[in-house]
Design a protein around this motif. Structure first.
Motif, short mmCIF file in Angstrom:
data_model
loop_
_atom_site.label_atom_id
_atom_site.label_comp_id
_atom_site.label_asym_id
_atom_site.label_seq_id
_atom_site.Cartn_x
_atom_site.Cartn_y
_atom_site.Cartn_z
N VAL A 35 -9.73 65.74 50.33
CA VAL A 35 -11.24 65.51 50.41
C VAL A 35 -11.56 64.00 49.99
O VAL A 35 -10.87 63.53 48.95
CB VAL A 35 -12.02 66.48 49.38
N VAL A 40 -13.51 65.52 55.16
CA VAL A 40 -12.21 66.26 54.74
C VAL A 40 -11.37 66.09 55.86
O VAL A 40 -11.66 66.47 56.94
CB VAL A 40 -13.04 67.90 54.72
N VAL A 78 -14.53 74.86 58.36
CA VAL A 78 -15.01 74.10 57.10
C VAL A 78 -16.51 73.97 56.89
O VAL A 78 -17.32 73.77 57.83
CB VAL A 78 -14.54 72.48 57.39
N HIS A 79 -16.59 74.39 55.75
CA HIS A 79 -18.13 74.51 55.30
C HIS A 79 -18.31 73.50 53.89
O HIS A 79 -17.37 73.39 52.83
CB HIS A 79 -18.59 76.02 54.71
N VAL A 80 -19.47 72.91 53.79
CA VAL A 80 -19.75 72.26 52.85
C VAL A 80 -21.04 72.71 52.26
O VAL A 80 -22.13 72.70 53.17
CB VAL A 80 -19.98 70.46 53.11
N ALA A 116 -18.39 64.77 56.21
CA ALA A 116 -19.15 65.43 55.35
C ALA A 116 -19.67 64.17 54.24
O ALA A 116 -18.94 63.11 54.08
CB ALA A 116 -18.24 66.32 54.42
N LEU A 118 -20.24 63.75 50.42
CA LEU A 118 -19.89 64.51 49.42
C LEU A 118 -20.17 63.32 48.20
O LEU A 118 -19.24 63.14 47.38
CB LEU A 118 -18.54 64.72 49.30
N VAL A 124 -16.61 72.92 48.72
CA VAL A 124 -15.98 72.80 50.06
C VAL A 124 -14.92 73.75 50.25
O VAL A 124 -14.39 74.44 49.46
CB VAL A 124 -15.10 71.38 50.21
N GLU A 125 -15.31 74.64 51.40
CA GLU A 125 -14.74 75.95 51.68
C GLU A 125 -13.67 75.43 53.21
O GLU A 125 -14.26 74.95 53.91
CB GLU A 125 -15.60 77.01 51.89
N SER A 181 -11.74 77.89 48.41
CA SER A 181 -12.95 77.16 47.82
C SER A 181 -12.83 76.29 46.77
O SER A 181 -12.26 76.50 45.73
CB SER A 181 -14.31 78.42 47.57
#
Length: 442
Positions: A35, A40, A78-80, A116, A118, A124-125, A181
Motif C-alpha cells: 500500500v 495499491v 480492489v476497493h478503497v 488510490a 490514501l 483497503v479491501e 481488509s
C-alpha cells in the motif's frame, strides 16, 4: 528384501525434482499487497502443479503469460473505502520448473497496480476470485510504503516463500485466504511477521519422489526400469496400508463373515483391476480435456466409493441381523454353510470400492511416461502399483481369516464370535459413512 533393497538404492540416487507437496492437481495463489499513498501494488504468483500444467500445454506457451495474467487481473477486486478501483496489469512472466515424472509445473508472476488516494486513514479491501473452484494454497501478505497498516490480519512475509517451499505443518490444512481488509493511514511502515522455514518430508514422500524421478529420466536402462517396477509395487503396498482409505477395514470384514482365502484373493484382484482401469481412464480424460478439474473428479469418485462401502455395510448388517447367531467353529450343531459367507457380488463390490479412487502419484507416473513416449512403461508401472495394493489387502485378509480360525478353535471363546458378523458389518457401514463425509467436505 528385494523391495527394500530396491527402495534404498533408489533413495540413494540424487533426485532431479521434488514432488509438489500440496498434490499434483493444485492451483496455488500468492498475492503480495503493498500500500502506497497514491496506489495499491500487487504481485500475484500462481503455481500450477503438474496436472493443470499438462492440461494447458496444448494451448501453447506463446502469449500464455499475458493471457493468464489478464485473467488474474479480472479476478482481483480492489476497493478503497467501499469504492472499487481499476486494476491494471504492469508486467507478466512465466516459468516452467520441473516437476514429477518428467512433467513440468507452471509459475506465473503478474505485477499489477490500482491507483488510490490514501492521504488519510482508509480501508483497503482486496479479493481474489481467480479460478475459485480449484483446490490449493491461497495466501496474501501486506506491507506499507509510506503507509502504516493497523493490526493487519495477514503477515508481511510469505510462509511459503511465495509458493516455493510450503511449511510441513500446514500441508494437511492449507492456507485459504482469498480476501483481506486492511486499515491504513499515512505513516511509517508497519513491521511484518516472519514465518518458520519448512521442514523435510517423510520417508514415504522421499520414496515417491525418487520413483517419479526414475520415470522422468530420459535414458531408461533395464536396471532403472526394474527398480521402478519394484518400487511401484512397494509404494502401492504402502498406499493400501495408509490410514483413511478404508481398504484394510473392508478386508477385515472377511474375518467376521466366514471369509476364505479365496475371498481375500478375490478382493485383492478386484482392487488391482479397478485401480488400474481408473488410472488409465482418468489419464485419458485429463489428456483429452483442459477444462476437466482432476481434483473434482477425484472428489466424485471418493463420494461414490464411500457410498458403495456404506451400501455394502448396510446390506450385510441387515443380513446379519436377520439370521440367527451362528458360531464360527466347526463343531456339531454349529453349521455355517455357504449362506453365511460373503456373496461374490459383495466381495467384488468391496474390491471396486477399494480401488475406485485412483492414486494421484500413479496418475502422474502414467502421464509422465506418456509425455516421454513410453506409454507401455507407464501402464506397466500403474499395473505394478495396483498389484502392490492388492498384495497388502490380500495378506491382511488372509491374516485375519487365519487369526479368526485360531481364536474360534478355543471353545470358551466360541460364543463371543456369534455376533462378529453384525459387528464387522456395522464397522463397514461406519467406515463407508466416514469416507463419504470426508469426500464431500474436501
Amino acid at each position: 528384501m528385494v523391495l527394500v533393497l530396491a527402495a534404498l538404492a533408489v533413495l540413494m540416487t540424487p533426485a532431479t525434482a521434488d514432488a509438489h507437496p500440496l498434490g499434483n492437481f493444485t492451483v496455488n495463489h500468492h498475492h503480495a499487497i503493498t500500500v502506497h499513498p497514491d496506489r495499491v501494488d500487487l504481485v500475484s504468483v500462481i503455481d500450477l502443479a503438474e496436472i493443470p500444467t499438462l492440461q494447458e500445454q496444448p494451448a501453447g506457451h506463446v502469449g500464455y503469460a499475458d493471457r493468464e495474467c489478464e485473467a488474474v487481473r479480472r479476478g482481483l477486486a480492489v476497493h478503497v473505502e467501499g469504492t472499487g478501483v481499476a486494476v491494471a496489469l504492469r508486467s507478466a512472466s512465466v516459468e516452467f520448473p520441473p516437476g514429477e515424472a518428467g512433467l513440468a509445473t507452471t509459475r506465473l508472476t503478474c505485477a499489477l497496480t490500482a491507483p488510490a488516494n490514501l492521504g488519510a486513514a482508509a480501508t483497503v479491501e482486496v479479493r481474489d476470485t481467480y479460478r475459485p473452484g480449484r483446490v490449493g494454497w491461497h495466501e496474501m501478505t501486506a506491507t506499507g510504503d509510506g503507509m502504516a497498516l493497523l493490526d493487519p490480519p495477514v503477515p508481511a512475509t510469505s510462509s511459503s516463500d511465495e509458493l516455493r517451499a510450503y511449511p510441513d505443518d500446514l500441508l494437511s490444512d492449507p492456507l485459504d485466504v482469498r480476501a483481506v481488509s486492511l486499515r491504513v493511514q499515512p505513516g511509517a511502515t508497519a513491521a511484518g511477521d516472519t514465518s518458520a522455514a519448512p521442514g523435510g518430508g517423510t520417508l514415504l514422500a522421499s520414496a515417491t519422489r525418487a520413483f517419479t524421478d526414475l520415470v522422468g529420466q530420459r535414458d531408461l536402462t533395464p536396471f532403472i526400469g526394474v527398480l521402478a517396477v519394484l518400487l511401484s509395487l512397494l509404494l502401492g503396498a504402502s498406499h493400501a496400508a495408509l490410514p483413511g482409505h478404508g481398504k484394510t477395514v473392508i478386508a477385515a470384514y472377511l474375518a467376521g463373515r466366514h471369509g476364505t482365502a479365496r475371498d481375500a484373493v478375490t478382493v485383492g484382484a478386484t482392487v488391482t483391476l479397478t485401480h488400474t482401469a481408473g488410472v488409465l481412464l482418468m489419464g485419458l480424460a485429463i489428456s483429452a480435456s483442459s477444462a476437466l478439474a482432476g481434483e473434482s473428479l477425484l472428489r466424485v469418485l471418493g463420494v461414490a466409493s464411500g457410498m458403495l462401502v456404506t451400501a455394502i455395510g448396510a446390506f450385510l448388517l441387515h443380513s446379519a441381523l436377520q439370521r440367527h447367531p451362528v458360531a464360527v467353529g466347526h463343531g456339531h450343531g454349529h453349521g455355517h454353510g455357504h449362506g453365511h459367507r460373503v456373496g461374490r457380488g459383495g466381495l467384488i463390490g468391496m474390491g471396486v470400492a477399494g480401488g475406485l479412487v485412483p492414486s494421484p502419484s500413479a496418475l502422474v507416473v502414467l502421464l509422465g511416461a506418456v509425455a516421454l513416449g513410453r506409454t507401455w512403461f507407464g501402464v506397466l508401472l500403474v499395473l505394478s502399483y495396483g498389484l502392490g495394493m492388492a498384495t497388502t489387502l490380500t495378506l491382511v485378509g488372509l491374516l485375519l481369516v487365519r487369526l479368526r480360525d485360531r481364536l474360534a478353535a478355543v471353545e470358551r471363546l466360541r460364543d463371543r464370535f456369534t455376533a462378529l458378523p453384525a459387528l464387522t458389518a456395522g464397522l463397514v457401514l461406519v467406515v463407508g459413512l466416514g469416507l463419504t463425509a470426508r469426500a464431500l467436505l474436501e
